[in-house]
Every structure is written in structure tokens, then in C-alpha cells.
Motif scaffolding. Structure first.
Motif, mmCIF file in Angstrom:
data_model
loop_
_atom_site.group_PDB
_atom_site.id
_atom_site.type_symbol
_atom_site.label_atom_id
_atom_site.label_comp_id
_atom_site.label_asym_id
_atom_site.label_seq_id
_atom_site.Cartn_x
_atom_site.Cartn_y
_atom_site.Cartn_z
ATOM 1 N N UNK A 80 -43.696 42.230 -31.411
ATOM 2 C CA UNK A 80 -42.838 43.418 -31.500
ATOM 3 C C UNK A 80 -41.697 43.352 -30.481
ATOM 4 N N UNK A 81 -42.001 42.891 -29.276
ATOM 5 C CA UNK A 81 -40.962 42.807 -28.243
ATOM 6 C C UNK A 81 -39.879 41.812 -28.650
ATOM 7 N N UNK A 82 -40.291 40.641 -29.121
ATOM 8 C CA UNK A 82 -39.321 39.611 -29.516
ATOM 9 C C UNK A 82 -38.534 40.057 -30.743
ATOM 10 N N UNK A 83 -39.199 40.746 -31.647
ATOM 11 C CA UNK A 83 -38.505 41.280 -32.832
ATOM 12 C C UNK A 83 -37.404 42.254 -32.406
ATOM 13 N N UNK A 182 -45.361 32.902 -26.733
ATOM 14 C CA UNK A 182 -44.314 33.912 -26.930
ATOM 15 C C UNK A 182 -42.929 33.266 -26.898
ATOM 16 N N UNK A 183 -42.728 32.343 -25.957
ATOM 17 C CA UNK A 183 -41.438 31.645 -25.887
ATOM 18 C C UNK A 183 -41.230 30.789 -27.146
ATOM 19 N N UNK A 184 -42.303 30.146 -27.617
ATOM 20 C CA UNK A 184 -42.207 29.368 -28.858
ATOM 21 C C UNK A 184 -41.851 30.279 -30.040
ATOM 22 N N UNK A 185 -42.439 31.481 -30.049
ATOM 23 C CA UNK A 185 -42.126 32.445 -31.107
ATOM 24 C C UNK A 185 -40.670 32.889 -31.011
ATOM 25 N N UNK A 186 -40.188 33.095 -29.786
ATOM 26 C CA UNK A 186 -38.781 33.455 -29.588
ATOM 27 C C UNK A 186 -37.873 32.356 -30.153
ATOM 28 N N UNK A 187 -38.265 31.109 -29.960
ATOM 29 C CA UNK A 187 -37.497 29.985 -30.496
ATOM 30 C C UNK A 187 -37.381 30.071 -32.020
ATOM 31 N N UNK A 188 -38.503 30.431 -32.667
ATOM 32 C CA UNK A 188 -38.493 30.588 -34.131
ATOM 33 C C UNK A 188 -37.499 31.673 -34.538
ATOM 34 N N UNK A 189 -37.476 32.785 -33.778
ATOM 35 C CA UNK A 189 -36.543 33.869 -34.084
ATOM 36 C C UNK A 189 -35.091 33.441 -33.829
ATOM 37 N N UNK A 193 -31.749 32.907 -38.915
ATOM 38 C CA UNK A 193 -30.656 33.869 -38.863
ATOM 39 C C UNK A 193 -31.106 35.280 -39.202
ATOM 40 N N UNK A 194 -32.225 35.437 -39.845
ATOM 41 C CA UNK A 194 -32.749 36.760 -40.192
ATOM 42 C C UNK A 194 -34.097 36.954 -39.506
ATOM 43 N N UNK A 195 -34.260 38.123 -38.867
ATOM 44 C CA UNK A 195 -35.519 38.390 -38.160
ATOM 45 C C UNK A 195 -36.703 38.383 -39.121
ATOM 46 N N UNK A 196 -36.507 38.969 -40.289
ATOM 47 C CA UNK A 196 -37.624 39.049 -41.240
ATOM 48 C C UNK A 196 -38.048 37.675 -41.736
ATOM 49 N N UNK A 197 -37.072 36.772 -41.871
ATOM 50 C CA UNK A 197 -37.416 35.403 -42.264
ATOM 51 C C UNK A 197 -38.279 34.745 -41.183
ATOM 52 N N UNK A 198 -37.909 34.973 -39.918
ATOM 53 C CA UNK A 198 -38.699 34.429 -38.806
ATOM 54 C C UNK A 198 -40.096 35.018 -38.795
#
Length: 614
Positions: A80-83, A182-189, A193-198
Motif C-alpha cells: 500500500x505504501x509503495x502504491x 519492498x525495494x524489489x517491489x518498488x523496482x517493479x512499480x 508505467x501503470x501502477x495497476x499493471x505492477x
């Protein structure tokens, strides 16, 4: 007890085995992994050879280190924070953010700091509150300085460390794992280009990881996917407390060290990709097939949505526009967290007594009374025979062996009688209750109900009520505040049907809050019923010894229903007060009011949980 006695022997045996194995020709090659693994094992366990174990209450620490949901909840909160941090990807602000050339690197570093700090703080909050709950439930605070090897699950842990030391050591590894993931997840985001895709990609990867972990066997040719897995990584304790080495040739390294260096590599790569992506990725790009498809689906959704009733539009505003869905997910996570961890594990003897309560108790407990009378008579008869045998022994009529046999029989009957002492005490309580109040109480166990609404359930109930009321404040205040911040409040007030819109807004908010109430207490009651059972709900409330002084001539079931109604009323009052106050204030003042209301409901819930039986 046997494990503690044998532990020094086991440690010596490991040293002896290491020396003996190296003498065998098949293990004598000094360049082989087997030889070097034997040497390393002997040296590692030499560190704990002099550890002195003693019997202590290990239940709190033992159960705590095997509870892994803390880290799952921490990771979900980090999503949720990264989103939220990636909001400019969807709200049109990306172009403005990207235009600040020198500021993009600073933005990336700030976000890295926020994600790392949040991971450490969230993990600490969940980790140490869970540990405190374990100590409250099971006791054992005085045993925290005992060696962690006092817990049998740590018999192959090769580091001299106390239980509290291991708790802190485990936290450091756990926090590192949460931060790296969490940092790896941030990388995915960042790279999407779209948050929902990530978010969808993350869900797919996590689903595959879970599937592989639970479906692939240890001896499968695909076992590497089970060993190198997010689920296994989150079971930090199992990795760092289990002694295992890997390597090739003369190079030997422990699994815990492998995990540490793997996390370091993932962290460095993820930070590099995320920072570079934040600095250099451009917001403008031709639409790909997936983007065009999602745009068409969104346009179709808006076309259908334009024709739905106003109440449903208000619900959409509550759930999507006002981020109500996020509040609900967090609320449900809190509920699942506290009801899953707070459950009490009863001993086998307690469970056996509870079975007897169910089979022979209730309104007519003559079978239990007969069992008590039988065990008491057997014991008294055995005592009488023992006294007679003692006199015969003094008179020389029997020998010491016969006397010992008779005395051992007394011990057997004493143990059998002790097993029904709880029933006997309950019987005496029910007889006194009948004499003093005229109530025909039920022969039933207190254990389950004391966890459901007695003193042992106060922490769970207080947290659930706090979480529900805070969620109601957040949903209602945000629903009102978003109209002010977007300016739609003035459009609504200028319309001829403004009162109708307000009524439908109130109805939508109230329906959502009631649904939340049903979800929270529905999940709670289903869990409690499945774990503890709720027998004899038609029994008088004062059949439970801990409710003797309540003064209510009602049944257990009625009492539970009234408690649920009280919580519903508390929620409705919170809803009404929040709506009235937030409607009177706008912008910053409205936010301040909502924060003050959340603080107020937390205090009120805490007070209710400690001073009221309701």
C-alpha cells in the motif's frame, strides 16, 4: 526434561562424529565439500559445547518464533505504501515530476529512505507487539535470559545466544528481508508505467511462488524453486535456526549466510534499477496493446457506471475515489492478525475435560456427579486400606513389598480423583449458585468462553473495536473531505436535489459501515466458534464461574448478542458524530477533527475493554 539432560552428550557426540568421519577414506579428501563440511560442523558446534541448559517456560518464545504471519502482514502494508508513492503514474503528475531534472535523483533517494524506514518501523511494530502478546498469553518473561537452545526446536542452532538475543537477532534478519523485498517491489512499480499493471504482475509472481513452495516436493527435480522462494524467505527463523551448509569443493557456507548475501545482491540490484528508472524513464510513450485494451475497458466501465443509481455511485466514491477499499483491506488484515495469533492452545488434559463437559455435562450432569462420587469413593477406600496396611506392617503381619504395593495403589486413585477435581469444584459452585440465586446452572467449561468474552479475550476485543471505529472515522471523514477538496461540495449544494444527494450519501456510507461491522465480527465469531466452540449457549450466564458477579439472569447466547448490539451502537454513534463534525468543518480543520475523533475512539475503546464486561 530428557532433551535438556541429553543436550551436552549430543554436542560431544557431534564433535566425536566429526573426528571419526574424517578418518574414513571416503571423507578424507581435503578438497571435497564433504570433508570441509564435517570440519565446519565440528567447529561451529564447538561454540555451544559448554552451553548449560535448564528447565524454563519456553512456550512464549517457542510459539513466537514459529509465527510467520507478522512478515506477510508487513509486506502487504508495504504494498500500500509503495502504491501510494507511485501515484504520479496515474494522476497526470508524472510529466511535472519528470521535468524537475536534478530533483528526480533526490526524489528517488527520498523514496528509498521512506520505503526502508517504513519496512523497519512496520516490521518492528508488528514483531514486538506480537512478542508482547505471546508473553502476556503464555508468560515466561523470566526465561528470556535462558539459552535459546532450551527450546528443543533449536537443538541444532550453533550460536551461543539467549532467547531474547535470538528474538532481536531474528528481528534484524526479518527486517532486512522485508526491506529488500519492498525495494524489489518498488523496482517493479518503477519499471511499469501503470501502477495497476505492477500490482497485477506482483500478484501473479507471488501466486506462482506460493504454488511452487507448497506443490513442489523436496526431492523433485524442481526443488530449487522451493528452496529459493519468497515464502521460504519469510520463514526467516526456519532458515537461521536450522543448521545446514551448502558449497562446492573446499568452499562451505551456511544457509543463513547464503540468505544474507542473496538479500544484499537483490538490494543492490533493486536500488540501482529503481533509482535509474526514476531518474531516466520518460512519461511520454506510445500506447501499447495492453494500455489501449485497458483504456477501452475503462471507457466501457464508465459508460455503464453513468447509468447506475446514485447510491451505487456514492459507494463507488467511498470504495475507489476515497480509498475506502484500502481502509477495508487494512482493517481485515488487522482482524485476521489478532484473531489468528491470540488463540490459546489448551493442554491435552484440558481438552479431555472439555470433551467430558460436552458429553456428560449441561443441565443434567448426573453422569459427571456419579463419576465424581465413584472416584472419591475409590480414593477414600484406598486411603483406608493404606492406613490398615500400615498398622499390619507395624504388627509384622505384612512385608514392606506388600505395603509399597498398597501405597502405590493410593497414588493411582489419588491421581484419578485429582483428574475430576475441576468437576467437583464446578459442582460445588453450581450448588451454591442454586442456593443463593435459585438459578439451575449448567455443568460447562469456562475455558472457551473465557477466551471469547472473558479476561483473556479483552486484548483481542479491544483491538477489533478500535480498528472498526477508526475505519468508520476514516471512511466517513474522507468521503466528506474529498467533496470539499475537489470542489464538488459547492456543485452539490447548488443543485435542487441536494438534500436527496446528502441522504443517499449517508445511506451509502452507513451501508458500507454496517457491512464492515458484519465482516469484522462475523470473521471473529466464526473463528472463535471453530476453535473454541460455543456449547450450551442456552445455559444461564452465571453458569460460568467468572460471570458469577455479573447479576444478569440471562443466557450465554443472549449475553453474546447484547455485546454485539452494544458494539453496533458504538459504531453508529461514531458514524453519526463523525458525519456531523466533519460536515461542519472543511479542509485542514476537517482533517484535524478526523484525527481527534480517531484518537477519541481509540481511548474510548481501550476504556470500554478494561472497565466494562460489554
Amino acid at each position: 526434561m530428557e532433551y535438556i539432560k541429553k543436550y551436552p552428550e549430543d554436542m560431544k557426540q557431534i564433535q566425536t562424529n566429526a573426528q571419526q568421519l574424517m578418518t574414513f577414506s571416503i571423507f578424507s579428501d581435503k578438497n571435497s565439500f564433504t570433508y570441509n563440511n564435517i570440519v565446519k560442523t565440528g567447529k561451529d558446534f564447538e561454540k555451544v559445547a559448554d552451553v548449560s541448559l535448564y528447565l524454563v517456560n519456553n512456550k512464549a518464545a517457542g510459539s513466537f518464533v514459529n509465527y510467520y504471519y507478522t512478515f506477510y502482514f508487513a509486506l502487504i502494508m508495504m504494498v500500500f505504501i509503495i502504491y501510494g508513492l507511485s501515484g504520479e503514474r496515474d494522476n497526470g503528475m508524472w510529466g511535472i515530476v519528470h521535468s524537475a531534472g536534478s530533483g528526480r535523483l533526490r526524489l528517488a533517494l527520498h523514496r528509498l529512505f521512506i520505503i526502508a524506514g517504513s519496512g523497519v518501523v512496520i516490521t518492528a511494530g508488528l514483531y514486538f507487539t506480537t512478542f508482547a502478546a505471546a508473553l502476556l498469553l503464555y508468560g515466561g518473561a523470566g526465561a528470556l535470559n535462558a539459552p535459546v537452545q532450551s527450546i528443543q526446536a533449536f537443538e541444532r542452532f550453533a550460536m551461543p545466544m539467549s532467547q531474547i538475543g535470538f528474538v532481536l537477532y531474528n528481528y534484524v534478519y526479518s527486517a532486512l528481508a522485508v526491506v529488500v523485498l519492498s525495494v524489489a517491489l518498488w523496482t517493479v512499480f518503477v519499471v511499469n508505467r501503470k501502477r495497476n499493471h505492477a500490482l497485477i504482475l506482483t500478484g501473479v509472481v507471488v501466486g506462482l511462488e506460493v504454488l511452487m513452495y507448497y506443490r513442489i516436493g523436496l526431492h523433485s527435480i524442481y526443488s530449487a524453486f522451493k528452496q529459493i522462494n519468497i515464502v521460504r524467505l519469510m520463514k526467516v527463523n526456519a532458515v537461521i535456526s536450522t543448521y545446514a551448509n551448502r558449497g562446492r569443493g573446499s568452499f562451505v557456507i551456511s544457509e543463513s549466510a547464503i540468505m544474507f548475501w542473496a538479500l544484499m545482491v537483490i538490494l543492490v540490484v533493486s536500488v540501482a534499477v529503481a533509482v535509474v528508472g526514476t531518474v531516466f524513464m520518460r512519461p511520454s510513450q506510445g500506447k501499447n496493446v495492453l494500455t489501449r485494451l485497458t483504456d477501452k475497458l475503462y471507457a466501457g466501465y464508465q459508460h455503464i457506471f453513468a447509468n447506475v443509481p446514485v447510491v451505487f455511485k456514492e459507494l463507488h466514491k467511498l470504495l475507489v475515489t476515497s480509498r475506502g477499499f484500502t481502509v477495508i483491506v487494512v482493517l481485515l488484515l488487522v482482524v485476521m492478525y489478532f484473531i489468528s495469533y491470540g488463540k490459546m492452545a489448551f493442554s491435552d488434559n484440558s481438552r479431555e475435560r472439555d470433551r467430558i463437559y460436552l458429553e456428560k455435562g449441561g443441565a443434567d450432569y448426573s453422569q459427571i456427579s456419579a463419576l465424581i462420587d465413584e472416584r472419591r469413593a475409590d480414593y477414600m477406600q484406598a486411603v483406608q486400606k493404606s492406613m490398615e496396611a500400615s498398622e499390619q506392617y507395624e504388627n509384622g503381619e505384612i512385608g514392606i513389598d506388600e505395603l509399597s504395593q498398597i501405597n502405590s495403589t493410593v497414588s493411582i486413585y489419588a491421581s484419578r480423583y485429582a483428574a475430576v477435581r475441576e468437576f467437583e469444584q464446578k459442582q460445588e459452585y453450581l450448588e451454591n449458585l442454586k442456593e443463593e440465586t435459585g438459578i439451575d446452572g449448567y455443568m460447562m467449561s469456562d475455558r472457551g468462553y473465557e477466551e471469547i468474552f472473558g479476561k483473556y479475550g479483552k486484548a483481542r476485543e479491544t483491538v477489533l473495536l478500535m480498528a472498526l471505529l477508526v475505519s468508520v472515522v476514516l471512511i466517513v471523514s474522507e468521503n466528506i473531505g474529498i467533496e470539499t477538496s475537489t470542489g464538488t461540495k459547492y456543485i452539490v449544494n447548488a443543485a435542487s436535489g441536494k438534500n436527496t444527494v446528502k441522504v443517499k450519501r449517508i445511506v451509502a456510507s452507513l451501508v458500507l459501515c454496517i457491512v464492515l461491522y458484519v465482516l469484522v465480527y462475523g470473521i471473529d465469531m466464526i473463528h472463535l466458534r471453530s476453535y473454541y466452540g460455543m456449547p450450551y449457549t442456552d445455559a444461564p450466564l452465571m453458569s460460568l464461574t467468572f460471570m458469577r458477579d455479573c447479576g444478569f439472569y440471562i443466557t450465554v447466547g443472549t449475553f453474546m448478542i447484547i455485546r454485539l448490539i452494544v458494539r453496533l451502537i458504538a459504531m453508529l454513534i461514531t458514524f453519526a458524530v463523525t458525519y456531523v463534525l466533519c460536515s461542519r468543518f472543511s479542509e485542514v480543520r476537517g482533517r484535524v477533527v478526523s484525527v481527534l475523533l480517531m484518537a477519541a475512539v481509540i481511548v474510548i475503546a481501550a476504556v470500554m475493554g478494561n472497565v466494562s464486561i460489554w
